[in-house]
Scaffold this motif. Structure first.
Motif, PDB file in Angstrom:
ATOM      1  N   PHE A  67      -1.918  -2.000 -14.628  1.00  0.00           N
ATOM      2  CA  PHE A  67      -2.921  -3.040 -14.461  1.00  0.00           C
ATOM      3  C   PHE A  67      -3.013  -3.502 -13.009  1.00  0.00           C
ATOM      4  CE2 PHE A  67      -3.655  -7.651 -14.252  1.00  0.00           C
ATOM      5  CZ  PHE A  67      -4.968  -7.698 -14.673  1.00  0.00           C
ATOM      6  N   LEU A  68      -1.852  -3.784 -12.393  1.00  0.00           N
ATOM      7  CA  LEU A  68      -1.854  -4.245 -11.006  1.00  0.00           C
ATOM      8  C   LEU A  68      -2.300  -3.152 -10.050  1.00  0.00           C
ATOM      9  CD1 LEU A  68       1.467  -6.308 -10.994  1.00  0.00           C
ATOM     10  CD2 LEU A  68      -0.862  -7.167 -11.107  1.00  0.00           C
ATOM     11  N   LEU A  69      -1.919  -1.917 -10.323  1.00  0.00           N
ATOM     12  CA  LEU A  69      -2.306  -0.812  -9.455  1.00  0.00           C
ATOM     13  C   LEU A  69      -3.814  -0.600  -9.473  1.00  0.00           C
ATOM     14  CD1 LEU A  69      -1.231   1.372  -7.583  1.00  0.00           C
ATOM     15  CD2 LEU A  69      -1.020   2.876  -9.558  1.00  0.00           C
ATOM     16  N   ARG A  70      -4.415  -0.675 -10.655  1.00  0.00           N
ATOM     17  CA  ARG A  70      -5.866  -0.535 -10.734  1.00  0.00           C
ATOM     18  C   ARG A  70      -6.557  -1.681 -10.005  1.00  0.00           C
ATOM     19  NH1 ARG A  70      -9.576  -0.258 -16.239  1.00  0.00           N
ATOM     20  NH2 ARG A  70     -11.595  -0.473 -15.197  1.00  0.00           N
ATOM     21  N   MET A  71      -6.021  -2.885 -10.165  1.00  0.00           N
ATOM     22  CA  MET A  71      -6.593  -4.015  -9.460  1.00  0.00           C
ATOM     23  C   MET A  71      -6.477  -3.848  -7.943  1.00  0.00           C
ATOM     24  SD  MET A  71      -5.715  -8.037  -9.951  1.00  0.00           S
ATOM     25  CE  MET A  71      -5.825  -7.917 -11.734  1.00  0.00           C
ATOM     26  N   GLN A  72      -5.363  -3.288  -7.493  1.00  0.00           N
ATOM     27  CA  GLN A  72      -5.177  -3.051  -6.068  1.00  0.00           C
ATOM     28  C   GLN A  72      -6.234  -2.074  -5.533  1.00  0.00           C
ATOM     29  OE1 GLN A  72      -1.563  -1.015  -5.166  1.00  0.00           O
ATOM     30  NE2 GLN A  72      -1.789  -1.190  -2.956  1.00  0.00           N
ATOM     31  N   ASN A  73      -6.482  -0.996  -6.279  1.00  0.00           N
ATOM     32  CA  ASN A  73      -7.473  -0.015  -5.829  1.00  0.00           C
ATOM     33  C   ASN A  73      -8.864  -0.621  -5.709  1.00  0.00           C
ATOM     34  OD1 ASN A  73      -5.493   1.954  -5.790  1.00  0.00           O
ATOM     35  ND2 ASN A  73      -5.868   2.587  -7.897  1.00  0.00           N
ATOM     36  N   GLN A  74      -9.190  -1.531  -6.626  1.00  0.00           N
ATOM     37  CA  GLN A  74     -10.506  -2.166  -6.562  1.00  0.00           C
ATOM     38  C   GLN A  74     -10.626  -3.099  -5.371  1.00  0.00           C
ATOM     39  OE1 GLN A  74     -11.534  -4.083 -10.230  1.00  0.00           O
ATOM     40  NE2 GLN A  74     -11.770  -2.166 -11.361  1.00  0.00           N
ATOM     41  N   LYS A  75      -9.599  -3.865  -5.106  1.00  0.00           N
ATOM     42  CA  LYS A  75      -9.672  -4.828  -4.013  1.00  0.00           C
ATOM     43  C   LYS A  75      -9.622  -4.168  -2.642  1.00  0.00           C
ATOM     44  CE  LYS A  75     -10.088  -8.184  -6.774  1.00  0.00           C
ATOM     45  NZ  LYS A  75     -11.425  -8.800  -6.911  1.00  0.00           N
ATOM     46  N   GLN A  76      -9.019  -2.997  -2.522  1.00  0.00           N
ATOM     47  CA  GLN A  76      -8.962  -2.322  -1.239  1.00  0.00           C
ATOM     48  C   GLN A  76     -10.327  -1.812  -0.788  1.00  0.00           C
ATOM     49  OE1 GLN A  76      -5.844   0.549  -1.833  1.00  0.00           O
ATOM     50  NE2 GLN A  76      -4.294  -0.799  -0.935  1.00  0.00           N
ATOM     51  N   GLU A  77     -11.270  -1.657  -1.713  1.00  0.00           N
ATOM     52  CA  GLU A  77     -12.624  -1.260  -1.344  1.00  0.00           C
ATOM     53  C   GLU A  77     -13.336  -2.339  -0.543  1.00  0.00           C
ATOM     54  OE1 GLU A  77     -14.611  -0.309  -4.925  1.00  0.00           O
ATOM     55  OE2 GLU A  77     -13.318   1.427  -5.418  1.00  0.00           O
ATOM     56  N   ASN A  78     -12.947  -3.585  -0.732  1.00  0.00           N
ATOM     57  CA  ASN A  78     -13.503  -4.707   0.027  1.00  0.00           C
ATOM     58  C   ASN A  78     -12.385  -5.392   0.810  1.00  0.00           C
ATOM     59  OD1 ASN A  78     -16.114  -4.333  -1.196  1.00  0.00           O
ATOM     60  ND2 ASN A  78     -15.295  -5.339  -3.025  1.00  0.00           N
ATOM     61  N   ALA A  79     -11.671  -4.576   1.596  1.00  0.00           N
ATOM     62  CA  ALA A  79     -10.466  -5.065   2.265  1.00  0.00           C
ATOM     63  C   ALA A  79     -10.772  -6.203   3.239  1.00  0.00           C
ATOM     64  CB  ALA A  79      -9.779  -3.919   2.999  1.00  0.00           C
ATOM     65  N   ARG A  80     -11.914  -6.183   3.892  1.00  0.00           N
ATOM     66  CA  ARG A  80     -12.209  -7.202   4.887  1.00  0.00           C
ATOM     67  C   ARG A  80     -12.344  -8.579   4.242  1.00  0.00           C
ATOM     68  NH1 ARG A  80     -16.629  -9.657   6.902  1.00  0.00           N
ATOM     69  NH2 ARG A  80     -18.009  -8.476   5.514  1.00  0.00           N
ATOM     70  N   LYS A  81     -13.070  -8.652   3.097  1.00  0.00           N
ATOM     71  CA  LYS A  81     -13.277  -9.932   2.424  1.00  0.00           C
ATOM     72  C   LYS A  81     -12.101 -10.332   1.565  1.00  0.00           C
ATOM     73  CE  LYS A  81     -18.325  -9.498   2.181  1.00  0.00           C
ATOM     74  NZ  LYS A  81     -19.504  -9.481   1.285  1.00  0.00           N
ATOM     75  N   LEU A  82     -11.371  -9.333   1.073  1.00  0.00           N
ATOM     76  CA  LEU A  82     -10.300  -9.631   0.106  1.00  0.00           C
ATOM     77  C   LEU A  82      -8.944  -9.244   0.651  1.00  0.00           C
ATOM     78  CD1 LEU A  82     -12.123  -8.231  -3.047  1.00  0.00           C
ATOM     79  CD2 LEU A  82     -12.057 -10.599  -2.285  1.00  0.00           C
ATOM     80  N   ALA A  83      -8.754  -9.411   1.958  1.00  0.00           N
ATOM     81  CA  ALA A  83      -7.491  -8.997   2.578  1.00  0.00           C
ATOM     82  C   ALA A  83      -6.313  -9.790   2.007  1.00  0.00           C
ATOM     83  CB  ALA A  83      -7.574  -9.178   4.090  1.00  0.00           C
ATOM     84  N   HIS A  84      -6.536 -11.063   1.787  1.00  0.00           N
ATOM     85  CA  HIS A  84      -5.447 -11.877   1.239  1.00  0.00           C
ATOM     86  C   HIS A  84      -5.072 -11.442  -0.161  1.00  0.00           C
ATOM     87  CE1 HIS A  84      -3.802 -15.381  -0.965  1.00  0.00           C
ATOM     88  NE2 HIS A  84      -3.119 -15.555   0.164  1.00  0.00           N
ATOM     89  N   ASP A  85      -6.095 -11.115  -0.983  1.00  0.00           N
ATOM     90  CA  ASP A  85      -5.819 -10.675  -2.351  1.00  0.00           C
ATOM     91  C   ASP A  85      -5.031  -9.372  -2.370  1.00  0.00           C
ATOM     92  OD1 ASP A  85      -7.139 -12.862  -3.294  1.00  0.00           O
ATOM     93  OD2 ASP A  85      -9.039 -11.819  -3.599  1.00  0.00           O
ATOM     94  N   VAL A  86      -5.460  -8.434  -1.526  1.00  0.00           N
ATOM     95  CA  VAL A  86      -4.781  -7.134  -1.483  1.00  0.00           C
ATOM     96  C   VAL A  86      -3.348  -7.293  -1.015  1.00  0.00           C
ATOM     97  CG1 VAL A  86      -4.770  -4.861  -0.384  1.00  0.00           C
ATOM     98  CG2 VAL A  86      -6.914  -5.860  -1.168  1.00  0.00           C
ATOM     99  N   SER A  87      -3.141  -8.164  -0.050  1.00  0.00           N
ATOM    100  CA  SER A  87      -1.781  -8.387   0.443  1.00  0.00           C
ATOM    101  C   SER A  87      -0.895  -8.956  -0.662  1.00  0.00           C
ATOM    102  CB  SER A  87      -1.831  -9.340   1.636  1.00  0.00           C
ATOM    103  OG  SER A  87      -0.539  -9.678   2.060  1.00  0.00           O
ATOM    104  N   ARG A  88      -1.447  -9.900  -1.400  1.00  0.00           N
ATOM    105  CA  ARG A  88      -0.676 -10.504  -2.482  1.00  0.00           C
ATOM    106  C   ARG A  88      -0.373  -9.493  -3.589  1.00  0.00           C
ATOM    107  NH1 ARG A  88       2.825 -14.639  -3.233  1.00  0.00           N
ATOM    108  NH2 ARG A  88       2.832 -15.282  -5.405  1.00  0.00           N
TER     109      ARG A  88
END
Length: 679
Positions: A174-195
């Protein structure tokens, strides 16, 4: 060997059915010009020749000569079936030729070279001398079936190991799939991806720790599997003295398939998570946000005021401090809390019916059950509704006795339709009820008599509840816009709270007798300190229609139900004392339908159950907004009692958990009661 005879007959019938599904012209077209042998429905050809050939294949020489079917002739037929399983044919012509050679025990060279063990078994089964053919025990002890059993046992051991490892993969996937989705918008969601990256590392660390613990255990489990396998083989040998049905040999394959079911359950849980991905994502970030900013729900001053206000009604200051400390610890491991929520959500997926009964009789169409309640020891449950009777049933008796009609152990006639019933949490035999005339009654269910009768409400009373902390205190809410407080030791009310709208429901918290909450027709939930009733402690306003139920999850968390098709979870520590406070709403549950009726609400051990106007029961977990299980009531005709296709507007009207168990009692508007278990 009766099963092999049935198989032969079904094979002949299947052949005739296959030919009957083709027209004469189509059968002639499908037949190859070179195919001189075979069924044909064109005039001049007869399928009888093919059927006779098929019968001859499975008939032993002695059966053909005498016409008598014996055990040995059935073994011969089994040999023909085994041969067809082991041998493949390129065409129908080849099949006819090979099967003709089989009568003379001539096997294809390819089968002899590639599958010598299988060929040997076939020759043994097809021996011309009936006395030389194997017995049933010889077949079960043959090397091929023994190897198959060992292979199944090894596969079962492997599947068990895969299950243990797969249990920890659900959260990781679940977390890995969520990570892949957020990395597509790394500039806007940098904090989310880091977390997320940090959380994945934490999950990997925990998974590695689990694998290290699993390492030494695996060897022990493997040896245990071998011991179990040997025991199973000895048990199978012990059963060989009995004559067994030959079809039982096919069970090896079925057992092998069953071994994979455990892995399938894990995959099913993962599929449920992925199907609710958007809901889980919101919960994940909500918990993350609250862990990073625990004070964002309200200002520090309002937080302090809310805590002080709740300390008056809910718990002592020391208990609040302990709760605060435990809350801080939970925030430190919020990922573990989230994983715990996923596990509880995945633990159950449906309801299973354990028993059914009717509240009313077939001659009375007014059988709707308005309220259900379990007694102090969870042994008996009471039902009340528009049939003007309180009925008490013993739950275990209903579960253990498989009969069509269940009779109550106590039946109390009342003078008006009943809207609510509640057991005393301390005095086992005391039972309170309220009715459509506004009368609140206290009953002694052990001898079926009224102890107290309160008639101060001017209109219909919707709800009554005993205080769990002070069992001599009870409260009732009415359409006259008042909440009345009563004592079982006094003849008149001991307090009154007046509101501007109808009071639909009331509830005491589990550990305080000074706090009371109630839902109103003005779309709000009110929380009062009973020692200062001039103003409410807080007002919870987020619903769009009347609040029909309110139930406490714990001392500072409650759930409300409304006719706006939602349930809402409220955190009183985040709510302030200002009117129309919406900050306390932590979660909204949707999935059921509720627009105009009372459908029931019950909470136990974090699991929330409610009815629906679709004549179904729904269950939620307090930490996740989507349904986790549901059950559809069958629609029943009020006259005949039989199930019909049209629902006729039926709905589930009341639900009640049996303590902290998976057992739920639910009733609908036609008086049908079901005891369900969440599995």
């Amino acid at each position: 060997m009766l099963g092999w005879r049935e198989i032969r007959r079904s094979s002949w019938f299947a052949l005739q059915l296959e030919q009957s599904h083709q027209g004469p012209h189509q059968a002639a077209v499908n037949r190859s010009p070179k195919d001189k042998i075979g069924p044909c429905l064109v005039p001049g050809c007869q399928t009888g020749e093919k059927v006779q050939d098929l019968k001859a294949w499975y008939t032993s020489s002695e059966e053909h000569a005498t016409g008598t079917i014996t055990f040995a002739s059935d073994i011969y037929s089994l040999g023909v079936f085994m041969f067809e399983l082991f041998c493949s044919f390129g065409s129908e012509v080849e099949r006819m030729r090979v099967m003709a050679d089989l009568r003379n025990r001539i096997l294809p060279p390819r089968l002899l070279s590639e599958c010598p063990k299988e060929a040997s078994l076939c020759l043994w089964l097809l021996h011309p001398d009936p006395s030389c053919r194997p017995k049933a025990r010889d077949i079960f002890n043959c090397e091929i079936l023994m190897e198959a059993g060992d292979a199944i046992a090894e596969r079962q051991a492997a599947v068990l190991l895969e299950e243990k490892e797969a249990e920890s993969e659900v959260l990781f996937e679940f977390l890995l799939r969520m990570q892949n989705q957020k990395q597509e918008n790394a500039r806007k969601l940098a904090h989310d991806v880091s977390r997320l990256s940090a959380d994945i590392q934490e999950v990997e660390r925990r998974r590695l720790a689990l694998k290290k613990k699993r390492g030494p255990i695996t060897k022990v489990e493997n040896s245990g599997q071998r011991r179990v396998t040997g025991a199973n083989m000895q048990e199978r040998k012990g059963l060989q003295g009995k004559r067994q049905h030959p079809e039982d040999g096919v069970g090896f394959r079925e057992k092998g398939i069953a071994c994979i079911d455990g892995r399938g359950k894990i995959l099913s849980k993962s599929a449920r998570f992925m199907s609710n991905f958007n809901h889980l994502e919101k919960v994940y970030f909500s918990m993350n946000w609250r862990a990073c900013a625990p004070g964002m729900g309200m200002s520090k001053s309002s937080s302090r005021q809310g805590a002080e206000g709740l300390s008056i009604g809910c718990a002592a200051s020391d208990e609040l401090k302990a709760t605060s400390r435990s809350g801080e610890e939970n925030e430190e491991d919020w990922l573990g809390c989230f994983f715990d929520s996923l596990c509880k959500y995945a633990r159950y997926s449906r309801f299973e019916v354990k028993a059914t009964l009717r509240h009313g009789d077939l001659l009375n169409t007014a059988n709707m059950v308005c309220s259900l309640s379990f007694d102090r020891d969870e042994e008996y449950f009471a039902t009340a509704g528009v049939c003007k009777r309180i009925k008490v049933f013993e739950c275990d008796t209903i579960l253990n006795e498989h009969v069509d009609i269940h009779y109550p152990v106590v039946e109390i006639p009342c003078r008006s339709k009943l809207s609510s019933v509640c057991w005393n949490g301390y005095i086992k035999s005391h039972l309170a009820s309220c009715d459509y005339e506004g009368v609140v009654q206290l009953w002694d269910a052990s001898n079926n008599r009224v102890l107290k009768e309160y008639e101060e409400h001017e209109k219909r009373a919707w709800s009554v509840d005993f205080s769990k902390a002070y069992p001599t205190k009870l409260a009732s809410g009415s359409d006259d816009g008042t909440v009345k407080l009563w004592s079982i030791n006094q003849e008149r009310s001991i307090g009154t709270i007046k509101t501007k709208a109808n009071v639909c429901c009331i509830q005491f918290p589990p550990d305080s007798g000074h706090l009371l909450t109630f839902g109103s027709a003005d779309y709000k939930v009110y929380v009062y300190d009973l020692r200062t009733t001039k103003l409410p402690l807080c007002i919870l306003a987020s619903h769009q229609k009347a609040v029909s139920y309110v139930k406490f999850v714990d001392s500072v968390t409650l759930v409300s139900a409304s006719t706006d098709n939602t349930l809402k979870l409220w955190d009183l520590t985040r709510a302030n004392t200002a009117p129309h406070a919406q900050t306390g709403c932590s979660l909204t549950y949707t999935g059921h339908t509720n627009e105009k009726n009372f459908i029931g609400l019950s909470i136990a051990d974090g699991y929330i159950a409610c009815g629906s106007e679709t004549n179904a029961v729904f269950a939620y977990h307090k930490s996740l907004p989507m349904e986790m299980a549901s059950h559809k009531f069958g629609c029943t005709d009020p006259i005949t009692g039989r199930e019909v296709e049209e629902d006729g507007g039926q709905f589930v009207s009341s639900v009640c958990w049996r303590g902290k168990s998976q057992t739920l009692v639910a009733a609908n508007s036609m008086g049908n009661i079901k005891i369900l278990e969440m599995v």
